[in-house]
Design a protein around this motif. Structure first.
Motif, mmCIF file in Angstrom:
data_model
loop_
_atom_site.group_PDB
_atom_site.id
_atom_site.type_symbol
_atom_site.label_atom_id
_atom_site.label_comp_id
_atom_site.label_asym_id
_atom_site.label_seq_id
_atom_site.Cartn_x
_atom_site.Cartn_y
_atom_site.Cartn_z
ATOM 1 N N GLN A 73 18.056 20.874 -33.297
ATOM 2 C CA GLN A 73 19.089 21.038 -32.271
ATOM 3 C C GLN A 73 19.566 22.487 -32.207
ATOM 4 O O GLN A 73 20.124 23.019 -33.161
ATOM 5 C CB GLN A 73 20.276 20.120 -32.556
ATOM 6 C CG GLN A 73 21.437 20.273 -31.571
ATOM 7 C CD GLN A 73 21.044 19.897 -30.159
ATOM 8 O OE1 GLN A 73 20.630 18.773 -29.898
ATOM 9 N NE2 GLN A 73 21.166 20.844 -29.230
ATOM 10 N N LYS A 74 19.349 23.148 -31.058
ATOM 11 C CA LYS A 74 19.861 24.493 -30.843
ATOM 12 C C LYS A 74 21.368 24.411 -30.618
ATOM 13 O O LYS A 74 21.852 23.556 -29.871
ATOM 14 C CB LYS A 74 19.194 25.145 -29.627
ATOM 15 C CG LYS A 74 17.668 25.071 -29.611
ATOM 16 C CD LYS A 74 17.048 25.785 -30.771
ATOM 17 C CE LYS A 74 15.534 25.896 -30.611
ATOM 18 N NZ LYS A 74 14.822 24.603 -30.618
ATOM 19 N N ILE A 75 22.102 25.311 -31.264
ATOM 20 C CA ILE A 75 23.563 25.288 -31.155
ATOM 21 C C ILE A 75 24.118 26.709 -31.099
ATOM 22 O O ILE A 75 23.431 27.680 -31.430
ATOM 23 C CB ILE A 75 24.220 24.549 -32.346
ATOM 24 C CG1 ILE A 75 23.846 25.236 -33.667
ATOM 25 C CG2 ILE A 75 23.838 23.078 -32.340
ATOM 26 C CD1 ILE A 75 24.579 24.669 -34.855
ATOM 27 N N GLN A 76 25.351 26.809 -30.687
ATOM 28 C CA GLN A 76 26.114 28.047 -30.767
ATOM 29 C C GLN A 76 27.444 27.735 -31.435
ATOM 30 O O GLN A 76 28.091 26.730 -31.117
ATOM 31 C CB GLN A 76 26.352 28.647 -29.378
ATOM 32 C CG GLN A 76 27.087 29.991 -29.433
ATOM 33 C CD GLN A 76 27.337 30.568 -28.049
ATOM 34 O OE1 GLN A 76 27.901 29.891 -27.197
ATOM 35 N NE2 GLN A 76 26.915 31.782 -27.829
ATOM 36 N N PHE A 77 27.816 28.583 -32.398
ATOM 37 C CA PHE A 77 29.148 28.516 -32.997
ATOM 38 C C PHE A 77 29.936 29.735 -32.546
ATOM 39 O O PHE A 77 29.350 30.761 -32.194
ATOM 40 C CB PHE A 77 29.066 28.523 -34.529
ATOM 41 C CG PHE A 77 28.619 27.227 -35.118
ATOM 42 C CD1 PHE A 77 29.446 26.125 -35.102
ATOM 43 C CD2 PHE A 77 27.367 27.113 -35.703
ATOM 44 C CE1 PHE A 77 29.039 24.927 -35.664
ATOM 45 C CE2 PHE A 77 26.947 25.920 -36.265
ATOM 46 C CZ PHE A 77 27.784 24.828 -36.243
ATOM 47 N N ALA A 78 31.252 29.634 -32.576
ATOM 48 C CA ALA A 78 32.054 30.757 -32.118
ATOM 49 C C ALA A 78 33.448 30.714 -32.724
ATOM 50 O O ALA A 78 33.973 29.644 -33.027
ATOM 51 C CB ALA A 78 32.167 30.716 -30.600
ATOM 52 N N VAL A 79 34.035 31.904 -32.898
ATOM 53 C CA VAL A 79 35.427 31.998 -33.319
ATOM 54 C C VAL A 79 35.953 33.378 -32.933
ATOM 55 O O VAL A 79 35.194 34.353 -32.917
ATOM 56 C CB VAL A 79 35.582 31.756 -34.842
ATOM 57 C CG1 VAL A 79 34.913 32.837 -35.653
ATOM 58 C CG2 VAL A 79 37.037 31.585 -35.223
ATOM 59 N N GLY A 80 37.209 33.442 -32.584
ATOM 60 C CA GLY A 80 37.774 34.733 -32.210
ATOM 61 C C GLY A 80 39.213 34.633 -31.757
ATOM 62 O O GLY A 80 39.742 33.534 -31.571
ATOM 63 N N PRO A 81 39.872 35.771 -31.556
ATOM 64 C CA PRO A 81 41.287 35.795 -31.181
ATOM 65 C C PRO A 81 41.497 35.612 -29.683
ATOM 66 O O PRO A 81 40.592 35.819 -28.882
ATOM 67 C CB PRO A 81 41.730 37.198 -31.609
ATOM 68 C CG PRO A 81 40.493 38.025 -31.431
ATOM 69 C CD PRO A 81 39.341 37.115 -31.802
ATOM 70 N N LEU A 120 47.649 35.901 -18.085
ATOM 71 C CA LEU A 120 46.534 36.792 -18.392
ATOM 72 C C LEU A 120 46.191 36.689 -19.870
ATOM 73 O O LEU A 120 47.054 36.888 -20.724
ATOM 74 C CB LEU A 120 46.909 38.226 -18.031
ATOM 75 C CG LEU A 120 45.795 39.265 -17.982
ATOM 76 C CD1 LEU A 120 44.781 38.924 -16.900
ATOM 77 C CD2 LEU A 120 46.392 40.657 -17.720
ATOM 78 N N TRP A 121 44.915 36.351 -20.154
ATOM 79 C CA TRP A 121 44.420 36.282 -21.530
ATOM 80 C C TRP A 121 43.262 37.250 -21.700
ATOM 81 O O TRP A 121 42.383 37.329 -20.830
ATOM 82 C CB TRP A 121 43.920 34.877 -21.864
ATOM 83 C CG TRP A 121 44.980 33.842 -22.013
ATOM 84 C CD1 TRP A 121 45.458 33.014 -21.044
ATOM 85 C CD2 TRP A 121 45.702 33.518 -23.209
ATOM 86 N NE1 TRP A 121 46.430 32.192 -21.554
ATOM 87 C CE2 TRP A 121 46.598 32.473 -22.885
ATOM 88 C CE3 TRP A 121 45.668 34.000 -24.518
ATOM 89 C CZ2 TRP A 121 47.446 31.909 -23.819
ATOM 90 C CZ3 TRP A 121 46.521 33.427 -25.442
ATOM 91 C CH2 TRP A 121 47.402 32.401 -25.102
ATOM 92 N N LEU A 122 43.243 37.956 -22.822
ATOM 93 C CA LEU A 122 42.106 38.783 -23.212
ATOM 94 C C LEU A 122 41.443 38.126 -24.408
ATOM 95 O O LEU A 122 42.100 37.821 -25.406
ATOM 96 C CB LEU A 122 42.560 40.195 -23.571
ATOM 97 C CG LEU A 122 41.472 41.137 -24.104
ATOM 98 C CD1 LEU A 122 40.404 41.385 -23.038
ATOM 99 C CD2 LEU A 122 42.088 42.460 -24.579
ATOM 100 N N ASN A 123 40.119 37.895 -24.304
ATOM 101 C CA ASN A 123 39.362 37.213 -25.351
ATOM 102 C C ASN A 123 38.234 38.101 -25.867
ATOM 103 O O ASN A 123 37.131 38.095 -25.302
ATOM 104 C CB ASN A 123 38.777 35.905 -24.802
ATOM 105 C CG ASN A 123 39.843 34.979 -24.257
ATOM 106 O OD1 ASN A 123 40.721 34.533 -24.988
ATOM 107 N ND2 ASN A 123 39.770 34.689 -22.974
ATOM 108 N N PRO A 124 38.463 38.905 -26.912
ATOM 109 C CA PRO A 124 37.353 39.634 -27.534
ATOM 110 C C PRO A 124 36.361 38.634 -28.114
ATOM 111 O O PRO A 124 36.754 37.545 -28.539
ATOM 112 C CB PRO A 124 38.036 40.441 -28.643
ATOM 113 C CG PRO A 124 39.486 40.436 -28.298
ATOM 114 C CD PRO A 124 39.743 39.157 -27.573
#
Length: 262
Positions: free
Chosen positions: A228-236, A213-217
């Motif tokens: 170029q359309k893009i998405q960046f992301a970072v989190g715990p 089980l993983w929780l990803n906020p």
């Protein structure tokens, strides 16, 4: 999808160059929807630390392109592949290292093009034993059903994705596969395209009776590099449950997504 919800680098949340905020909001809404008519090519990197007895580390880069295909006047087929590229240290033993491809999961969701109240999709999922190391593959070909359902209203997206895979062929000397994956998700998107939410990733191995089980906020958003359309992301990443000797102390996720709106 494992997963189209993702995190955004904080410094980019309020700076959306090169295209209008209306476009960003629409892209963010489609990204929160695993069965939207949007071609996307995510590279999702997960790094987890302090795993098991030897305090191991595992890095998993998931290459997971999503391609919608029109199969009729009122029906889309959304194909999705999740191919993990894994490097791990001190997991199988002290000083041990493995790297290579893990097994891929191919899904195909058949979804109505015009779903006003509830967006949904159902179809088959396949486990492809393409792993390049005995520790990274089940050596089993599997298949089963997959489904997703979600509701989008006033900037909110709430829903869940699930699949169940069973072995249908493979190495008789390896354990068979009977595995459930469930991913509920919740996200809120602002007009800028920024979003805040999270998902839960639950994997249940019915053969060994083991739960992961993983929780990803999440914090997310979209921008552009030139045209170029893009998405960046970072989190715990928070490992709430794992098989004995396999729980991580902590982890993090970074995502880069190439977007190709139709």
């Amino acid at each position: 999808m494992k997963k189209q919800l993702s995190f955004f680098v904080f410094s980019l949340i309020f700076a959306l160059p090169a295209f209008a905020q209306d476009d960003a909001a629409e892209l963010a809404k489609k990204l929160a929807n695993p069965v939207s008519s949007l071609i996307s090519v995510p590279f999702q990197n997960n790094t987890d630390y302090g795993i098991g007895t030897f305090g191991g580390t595992r890095n998993t880069l998931n290459f997971q392109p999503v391609v919608p295909v029109s199969v009729g006047k009122n029906l889309n087929m959304i194909t999705r592949v999740v191919l993990p590229i894994i490097t791990q240290y001190n997991i199988t033993g002290e000083g041990q290292k493995q790297s290579g491809l893990g097994d891929a999961v191919l899904s195909a969701f058949f979804s109505p093009k015009n779903s006003e109240k509830l967006t949904w999709g159902v179809g088959p999922a396949f486990l492809l034993p393409v792993g390049t190391n005995d520790f990274l593959t089940t050596n089993q070909f599997g298949m089963g059903p997959t489904a997703v359902a979600l509701k989008q209203i006033n900037g909110w997206t709430i829903g869940a994705l699930a699949n169940q895979l069973w072995s249908v062929a493979g190495d008789p000397d390896r354990s068979e596969v009977s595995q459930l994956f469930v991913q509920p998700f919740l996200v809120y998107n602002w007009a800028s395209g920024a979003g805040l939410g999270g998902n839960l990733e639950w994997t249940q191995n019915w053969i060994s009776d083991q739960t992961t089980l993983w929780l990803n906020p999440t914090v997310s958003g979209v921008t552009a590099l030139g045209s170029q359309k893009i998405q960046f992301a970072v989190g715990p990443r928070l490992n709430l449950a794992a098989p004995e000797g396999g729980k991580a102390d902590w982890g993090w996720r970074a995502v880069f997504v190439l977007l190709f709106p139709k």
